[in-house]
Structure formats: C-alpha cells, structure tokens
Design a protein around this motif. Structure first.
Motif, short mmCIF file in Angstrom:
data_model
loop_
_atom_site.label_atom_id
_atom_site.label_comp_id
_atom_site.label_asym_id
_atom_site.label_seq_id
_atom_site.Cartn_x
_atom_site.Cartn_y
_atom_site.Cartn_z
N ARG A 533 0.84 -1.20 0.00
CA ARG A 533 0.00 0.00 0.00
C ARG A 533 0.88 1.25 0.00
NH1 ARG A 533 -5.63 -1.44 0.66
NH2 ARG A 533 -5.57 -3.73 0.60
N ALA A 534 0.45 2.25 -0.75
CA ALA A 534 1.11 3.56 -0.76
C ALA A 534 0.22 4.55 -0.03
CB ALA A 534 1.35 4.03 -2.19
N VAL A 535 0.80 5.28 0.92
CA VAL A 535 0.06 6.29 1.66
C VAL A 535 0.75 7.63 1.51
CG1 VAL A 535 -0.94 4.71 3.36
CG2 VAL A 535 1.30 5.71 3.80
N GLN A 536 -0.06 8.68 1.61
CA GLN A 536 0.47 10.04 1.49
C GLN A 536 0.04 10.87 2.69
OE1 GLN A 536 -1.04 12.64 -1.73
NE2 GLN A 536 1.10 13.08 -2.19
N ILE A 537 0.95 11.71 3.18
CA ILE A 537 0.64 12.66 4.25
C ILE A 537 0.00 13.88 3.59
CG2 ILE A 537 1.55 14.07 6.12
CD1 ILE A 537 3.97 12.12 6.16
N GLN A 538 -1.25 14.12 3.92
CA GLN A 538 -1.98 15.26 3.35
C GLN A 538 -2.39 16.19 4.48
OE1 GLN A 538 -5.20 13.75 0.93
NE2 GLN A 538 -3.82 12.65 -0.46
N CYS A 539 -2.09 17.49 4.32
CA CYS A 539 -2.33 18.48 5.37
C CYS A 539 -3.23 19.58 4.85
CB CYS A 539 -1.02 19.09 5.86
SG CYS A 539 0.25 17.88 6.33
N SER A 540 -4.32 19.88 5.57
CA SER A 540 -5.18 20.99 5.16
C SER A 540 -4.48 22.33 5.35
CB SER A 540 -6.49 20.97 5.95
OG SER A 540 -6.25 21.04 7.35
N ASN A 541 -3.56 22.39 6.33
CA ASN A 541 -2.70 23.56 6.53
C ASN A 541 -1.28 23.06 6.63
OD1 ASN A 541 -1.28 25.82 7.27
ND2 ASN A 541 -2.42 26.19 9.18
N PRO A 542 -0.50 23.14 5.55
CA PRO A 542 0.84 22.55 5.55
C PRO A 542 1.75 23.04 6.67
CG PRO A 542 0.18 23.14 3.32
CD PRO A 542 -0.85 23.73 4.25
N ALA A 543 1.48 24.22 7.21
CA ALA A 543 2.32 24.76 8.27
C ALA A 543 1.99 24.17 9.63
CB ALA A 543 2.19 26.28 8.32
N ASP A 544 0.86 23.48 9.74
CA ASP A 544 0.39 22.96 11.02
C ASP A 544 0.29 21.45 10.95
OD1 ASP A 544 -0.78 22.40 13.42
OD2 ASP A 544 -2.62 23.53 13.07
N THR A 545 1.20 20.74 11.63
CA THR A 545 1.19 19.28 11.54
C THR A 545 -0.09 18.67 12.12
OG1 THR A 545 2.34 19.06 13.67
CG2 THR A 545 3.70 19.13 11.68
N ALA A 546 -0.79 19.39 12.98
CA ALA A 546 -2.03 18.88 13.57
C ALA A 546 -3.12 18.69 12.53
CB ALA A 546 -2.52 19.81 14.67
N THR A 547 -2.96 19.28 11.34
CA THR A 547 -3.96 19.15 10.28
C THR A 547 -3.62 18.04 9.30
OG1 THR A 547 -2.90 20.71 8.75
CG2 THR A 547 -4.32 21.64 10.46
N CYS A 548 -2.58 17.27 9.61
CA CYS A 548 -2.09 16.27 8.65
C CYS A 548 -2.67 14.89 8.94
CB CYS A 548 -0.56 16.20 8.72
SG CYS A 548 0.25 17.78 8.33
N GLU A 549 -2.89 14.14 7.88
CA GLU A 549 -3.42 12.78 8.00
C GLU A 549 -2.85 11.89 6.92
OE1 GLU A 549 -7.64 12.88 7.50
OE2 GLU A 549 -7.56 13.99 5.63
#
Length: 594
Positions: A533-549
C-alpha cells in the motif's frame, strides 16, 4: 513490475534490503521447514541464509538488452540458524574498511543455532566475503552470542556502529563498534524501560526492543527505536557509548483506529513494530504489528479453590479463541512442562488418566506450557519459540495451548507475556501469568517469590478455564510529529477492522514501512495479505502538523494473493523511486513509483 521467484516454500522469505547503488537486492531466507533437522548446513545444504539478486536491469537507465532480475548468489547461515528482520546493506568508510557491508541478524531454529550479528563484505555482490560472524553480547550466555531479532548499522564518519535487538536480556539495546568490521566490539547496553516508556495504566508493560533505525538529522545522529508496548523512542547517539534519551511517544488511552472504524472503545495493544523518519525529518510513520484480530475477554478459572478472573492475552502468531465455533476456549487444563522439541515429551490427552472423561461437549483439550526454560536447573534444554511448543502440542493431539510466563519474566506482576513467533499450526494460543499458573494447579506458593524446580508432574490435571473473545482488529499505522512525538493520525486498510475478514483472508496486519527517498509525503507499507500500500501525508494547513493525516493513494495485491513482509526503497539512475517488497511465499517483487 518485476518478480523474482526464489522459493515455492510457504512463509520462507523474510526481510529485504538493497545495496547503496540500487543494483543488488538481498532477501532473508527465514529457514526451511526442516531448519532444526539433522542437516550439516553450509553452502550445499543450508538451513537458511541470504539470497543475492541482481536487479540492475529494472532501472530504466540501465543499458538496453540487459538481463532480467535474477538470483546470483546465496550466503548460507550457520546450521540451525536463520535471519529475519535484521537485513541491511550500508556503505562503511573508515580507516579500517571501505565498502558495502551486509548486516544480518541471527536467531536459532534448532539446538546448534547461533546468535549475534554477522557482517559480510558485499562490495562485489558476486563474491561476498565474511567479515565477522555471530558476534554479540554473551550475557547471560557463557559462550555463544545472544540471539538477536533485528540490527541496523550506520557510518558516523571516523567510526561505524551497529545496534541490535538482544532477545535474551532486558538490556536489549546493544550497540557495537564496527569501525573495524573484522573485530566488532560491544560498547553499550540499554534498557529503555529505565526511562519509564511503559504505560502500566493501559496494561502496556510488555516493553522491549523490536526494531530501530539511525539517521543524521541537523548534525546529530538520532536513533528511532520501536519498543513494543513502550512506543516509539528517540535517543541521541552522537556518542553511542553514552546515548541520551530524547523522548518517547504515548499510546492513546482509547485505541483511535478501532474507535474510528467501529465506534468501539478499548485500550490499545501497543505492538510498536517498526518506524522511519520521512525524507524531510518532519514526521515519523510507524507500524504496530498485531496478528490477533480478537483479544481475550474474561479469562476465568471456573473450578477449584481459586475461581475468578485473571489477566491473559493471545500469543502473537497464535490463534485466538475466536477461531472456535463458540468463540470461547473452555474446559479442564493439563500440565505439559516446557514443550520444546528437546524437552520432556508432551503427553497425549488420551494418555492422561481421566482427562478425556473430564471433557464436556464443546470443550477443548487444553495443554499448559511454561515459557522458557530460563533459570530452571531441572530443565537444561534451550528455550524455544512458543510456535515450536504449540507445534509439539498439536502433534500430540491438543486443541489449544495455555502458555504461562516463567519466573524471571514476571518482572511486572499481573502482566502476561509469553513471547511470540514460529507458529506453523492453526492452534489456539493464549498466555497468562505465572501467578495464575500456580492457582490453576493449586501449586504453592501462590505468589512470588517462586523457586525451581516446580513441584508439578507432567500430566497433572488442573482447574477448568473459560476464555472469551472480543474483536479489536489487526495491526495498523501511526503518523507522528517527529519533533513532539504527538500522534497525528492512524491508518488501516478497511478489511483490517471488519470482523468479516478476521479469518480466511490471511494476515491483515501491517508489517513494515519504507518512506519515499524523494517525496517527503509518500510512504509504502508491506501489509502481509493486504498487499503493498502507498500512503500520502496530506495536510489541510501545511504549516500545522495537527492538520495532517494519512491517505491511501495506491496499492497492489496480486489476483493470486500476496504475503508481503519487507519493503525497501531506492532511487534509480533514471531518477525514479523503486520499491522492493519481499513476499514470504515467493520472493522479490519490484515496483516503480509512477
């Protein structure tokens, strides 16, 4: 995609690694079914070892007309010895050596097995040369090195080092100086439980080293250790002989993936297995391995003087009571000793007077086996994996095995741990504490301190037990902030948290992660029967790691099925990222990131 078939033997292939130039892959042969047998070992009759595979032609920049990827060599292990997780190739350049070093862990599969780490010069992969073999810590052993489950080496400039996971001591982080790989030196041992990495309030106390990587980050060498129930731990190893604790992750009080998938609130299981930093060092992606989609519920002694509930877990690699028709293990138990191939022979259920007559309809013939032996003067044979014990029990006709911890393993009272690994039988395998063991057989003293030998004859019938089942899914993936070690998100394939896929679809736990060396947002997961499986880290606000999934963005599962154990990445001369995956049942699978 290219495939290099190396075997037709199921469950034979383990880890995969790649040379620094990306031209050669190395795969661990985990051991033939007769690994513990009377073979002589060596090049002509190896029990296990390392496959060498030329993969030069997979690179699109390779000269036209090149041959297909193929096996070009094999490095045999010592007799009754096998590699598994600890396969790596690292370029070492010191005053004593310059070239590519293959690092191999060693675990035993029989009485002649050796431990320690082995190093080979594979600068010319067609002509591998032994540098040193089976080197490591000798305590508590007197001669042979302790078995090790994993290893990772790094070049620190003037010096080079390797860290190994010592299977036989609580000081299980062993660091060796391999500046001269012909003469490794043990320079440090650590027990990370000294830094309070456990979470006893969640029952997470089976805390030991499983895997580790070392990476130079901002001029410092940082070791990332997967410490099972202790979580993911960072050490500064600029001076490996005096490592500095940096921090560790915490498992959430409620398993976040299970809560999200099924709305069920249960404590997490821990099982920190393997982890890597992303290419930009901003995140850690980690994998929790869990082969038991059901946990035990209400382990109860239902007869005798000590009725009541006692702690228990499913032994990793064994089957939970949920595979039984009524999802419950119940009935009287009988004592079988240690159950290793060289231990006193396990009796059959029918050979124990009165045992079969005591079984009621729907109950299972359950054998009690001790972990070890360790420190028992009445049992001088070598300890073995629980799967080896379970195999002996299955051959003798038992339906299930109740493992019990040994004396020294009961360091944390009330927490069951009986080891893991080497299961080949579909047999129920549950673990409980040594204190519960004494109560099952009304064996004095009931509580520690205990002494050997135990005054208990093999074939003794004990109390009745009942062990229920609760679905909690397979192992999954964490996304951590590399600076704070806070958990940001989790990921699992959908089937891993669907009870309909608990049985009959293979192992649906994640095993390892390999990050993309060029794209910090991408990583690749070997997901056993779930495929690659390939997964990607996607962030709604790239500057805030808390928005990443973590989001799945690709994958591969062969129509005939896969069983991927290892995963590794490298950049080809064409500038593309290549992904190597080791299939336990076949060999090497090679993918290119589109």
């Amino acid at each position: 995609m290219d495939v290099v078939d190396l075997t037709d033997t199921p469950d034979l292939i383990a880890d995969v690694s790649v040379s620094p130039d990306g031209n050669t892959a190395f795969l661990a042969n985990w051991g033939e079914p007769d690994c513990a047998g009377p073979e002589t070992g060596g090049q002509t009759s190896p029990d296990a070892g390392v496959y060498i595979v030329d993969i030069t032609s997979v690179d699109q920049a390779a000269p036209a007309g090149g041959s297909e990827p193929k096996q070009v060599g094999f490095i045999p292990s010592h007799q009754d010895t096998r590699p598994g997780e600890g396969l790596q190739v690292v370029k070492v350049t010191t005053s004593n050596f310059s070239g590519d070093v293959l690092v191999v862990n060693n675990e035993s599969c029989g009485k002649n097995g050796k431990g320690g780490v082995s190093l080979y010069d594979v600068t010319d992969p067609l002509n591998p040369k032994k540098l040193s073999e089976n080197f490591g810590d000798h305590e508590p052993r007197s001669s042979d090195s302790n078995e090790i489950h994993s290893a990772f080496a790094w070049d620190a400039g003037d010096n080079a080092y390797v860290v190994v996971a010592d299977n036989e001591e609580s000081t299980d982080v062993d660091i060796l100086d391999i500046t001269n790989p012909h003469r490794p030196r043990l320079i440090a041992e650590y027990d990370l439980n000294d830094f309070d990495v456990q979470q006893p309030e969640l029952g997470l106390t089976d805390s030991f080293l499983h895997d580790m990587v070392v990476k130079e980050i901002n001029g410092q060498f940082i070791m990332l250790l997967s410490y099972w129930d202790g979580g993911y731990v960072l050490l500064n190893v600029d001076d490996p002989a005096n490592a500095v604790f940096v921090g560790d992750s915490e498992f959430a009080a409620v398993d976040p993936e299970l809560l999200e998938s099924l709305g069920v609130s249960l404590t997490p299981e821990g099982n920190a297995h393997q982890a890597e930093f992303t290419a930009d060092n901003r995140f850690i992606i980690s994998t929790d391995e869990d082969f038991a989609p059901y946990r035990t519920d209400d382990f109860t002694i239902t007869s005798g003087a000590h009725q009541g509930a006692y702690p228990s877990v499913v032994v990793s690699g064994g089957q939970p009571p949920a595979i039984l028709e009524d999802l419950t293990l119940n009935g009287p138990v009988a004592y079988g000793g240690y159950g290793c191939p060289d231990s006193t022979a396990i009796p059959t259920p029918a050979s124990i007077p009165g045992y079969m007559e005591s079984l009621q309809p729907g109950e299972e013939a359950t054998l009690v086996l001790q972990r070890g032996p360790v420190g028992d003067p009445s049992a001088t044979e070598a300890a073995c994996f629980p799967g080896e014990k379970a195999h002996e029990a299955a051959l003798a006709g038992w339906d299930a095995v109740l493992f019990v911890n040994h004396h020294s393993g009961e360091a944390v009272p009330g927490e069951p741990f009986c080891g893991s690994g080497a299961f080949v039988d579909e047999i129920v395998a549950v673990c409980t504490t040594h204190a519960a063991f004494h109560r099952l057989f009304e064996l004095a003293p009931l509580d520690a301190p205990w002494t050997y030998p135990e005054n208990l004859a093999i074939g003794t019938i004990g109390a009745d037990i009942e062990v229920g089942s609760v679905f909690d899914g397979w192992g999954y993936v964490h996304l951590l902030d590399a600076n704070t070690l806070e958990e940001l998100d989790t990921y699992a394939i959908p089937e891993a948290h669907d009870p309909a896929f608990a049985f009959g679809f293979g192992d649906l736990s994640v095993h390892e992660v390999a990050v993309d060396p060029q794209d910090p947002s991408l990583a690749y997961l070997s997901y056993y029967s779930g495929g690659l499986r390939a997964v990607q880290i996607q962030c709604s606000n790239p500057a805030d790691t808390a928005t990443c999934e973590l989001m799945e963005v690709g994958g591969y599962l062969d129509p005939e099925g896969n069983d991927f154990w290892g995963v590794e990445t490298f950049v080809g001369e064409d500038g593309m990222t290549y992904v190597l995956a080791s299939d336990r049942d076949s060999g090497l699978w090679i993918f290119r990131d589109p």
